[in-house]
Design an enzyme around this catalytic site. Structure first.
Site, PDB file in Angstrom:
ATOM      1  CD  GLN A 281      -2.580  -1.274   2.618  1.00 34.28           C
ATOM      2  OE1 GLN A 281      -1.973  -1.657   3.611  1.00 34.28           O
ATOM      3  NE2 GLN A 281      -3.849  -0.928   2.663  1.00 34.28           N
ATOM      4  CG  ASN A 282       4.122   1.378   2.348  1.00 34.80           C
ATOM      5  OD1 ASN A 282       3.148   1.788   2.969  1.00 34.80           O
ATOM      6  ND2 ASN A 282       4.992   0.539   2.882  1.00 34.80           N
TER       7      ASN A 282
ATOM      8  CG  ASP B 214       7.832   4.108   0.510  1.00 31.56           C
ATOM      9  OD1 ASP B 214       8.225   3.074  -0.072  1.00 31.56           O
ATOM     10  OD2 ASP B 214       7.291   4.085   1.634  1.00 31.56           O
TER      11      ASP B 214
ATOM     12  CG  HIS C  54      -2.814   2.577  -2.096  1.00 30.36           C
ATOM     13  ND1 HIS C  54      -2.889   2.797  -0.723  1.00 30.36           N
ATOM     14  CD2 HIS C  54      -3.821   1.704  -2.370  1.00 30.36           C
ATOM     15  CE1 HIS C  54      -3.892   2.107  -0.216  1.00 30.36           C
ATOM     16  NE2 HIS C  54      -4.462   1.430  -1.191  1.00 30.36           N
TER      17      HIS C  54
ATOM     18  CB  SER D 176      -4.334   0.171  10.472  1.00 26.98           C
ATOM     19  OG  SER D 176      -4.880   0.654   9.250  1.00 26.98           O
TER      20      SER D 176
ATOM     21  CB  ALA E 236       7.910  -3.745   9.716  1.00 29.05           C
TER      22      ALA E 236
END
Length: 246
Positions: A101-102, A104, A123, A193, A235
């Protein structure tokens, strides 16, 4: 299931699917989406900066914010969690799938997606932009050479290659993720989350087919009660514990 059993399940798994969220990149100093709104940007709601309507009203402002985030992620470096997941891909080969979902780009910089398995960025990514007319995706130039809004090689204005509020996830990437999680012997849910759907629903694809789902997160999530095992840690430390021999 206990830690030893979780280690054994992951070690023996032929097919492994991984979902990662903001908690993986936090250790690289990447703020969450909402935490990135500091200073001048603190007065804006997320919808003011990351929606089709916001972009239509003021593309220059939206691009100014994304250009700042782009500079930030390029200054960051992959951390131990990114490197361990790349190592796991090397171990599992074609049986490995990573959905993040990152936005970066740190997973790719650590090697994920190029070591035998597959990676999808659900995303989108801050490192590229999309031609508004053709839909083609092009890498952004180095920050010092970036002029906003950027123009594609076709001569058209480009928008950030990010999934905004009110937009659907890329259908092909989401379908590939759903199939990989349904086929997985073990799924890892790391640093997320579990409240953002449809990505959060991937765990249930694995559970529904009888697979094991292991969570790594410092806090309990909405997914926790349903999963096979949860490690309450960051993590990187959670992955070190999970991938340790024994």
């Amino acid at each position: 299931m206990n830690l030893a059993q979780a280690r054994a399940a992951l070690r023996d798994a032929r097919r492994v699917a991984v979902l990662t969220g903001a908690g993986v990149s936090a250790e690289s100093g990447i703020p969450t989406f909402r935490d990135a709104q500091t200073g001048h940007w603190a007065r804006f709601r997320p919808e003011d900066l990351a929606s089709p309507g916001a972009y239509q009203r003021d593309p220059e402002m939206v691009w100014e914010w994304y250009a700042g985030r782009y500079r930030d992620v390029l200054r960051a470096e992959p951390n131990e969690a990114h490197r361990l997941l790349a190592w796991l891909e090397r171990e599992k080969g074609k049986g490995y799938f990573l959905a993040t979902q990152n936005v970066d780009g740190l997973h790719a910089r650590a090697g994920s997606g190029a070591l035998g398995g597959r990676m999808v960025e659900l995303h989108g990514t801050l490192l590229s932009a999309r031609d508004e007319q053709t839909g083609e995706v092009f890498p952004l130039p180095e920050p010092g050479a970036l002029v906003t809004p950027p123009v594609s090689p076709n001569g058209h204005r480009m928008r950030p290659n990010i999934v905004w509020f009110g937009e659907y996830l890329p259908e092909e990437a989401l379908q590939a993720a759903a199939e990989a999680f349904a086929a997985a012997d073990v799924a890892l849910i790391v640093g997320t989350s579990g409240v953002v759907y449809p990505a959060a629903g991937l765990a249930f694809e694995t559970l529904g087919e009888g697979g094991v789902v292991i969570e790594i997160n410092p806090e309990e999530t909405e997914l926790s009660p349903h999963l096979s095992f949860s490690l309450r840690d960051t993590a990187s430390r959670g992955l070190v514990a999970l991938l340790a021999p024994g």
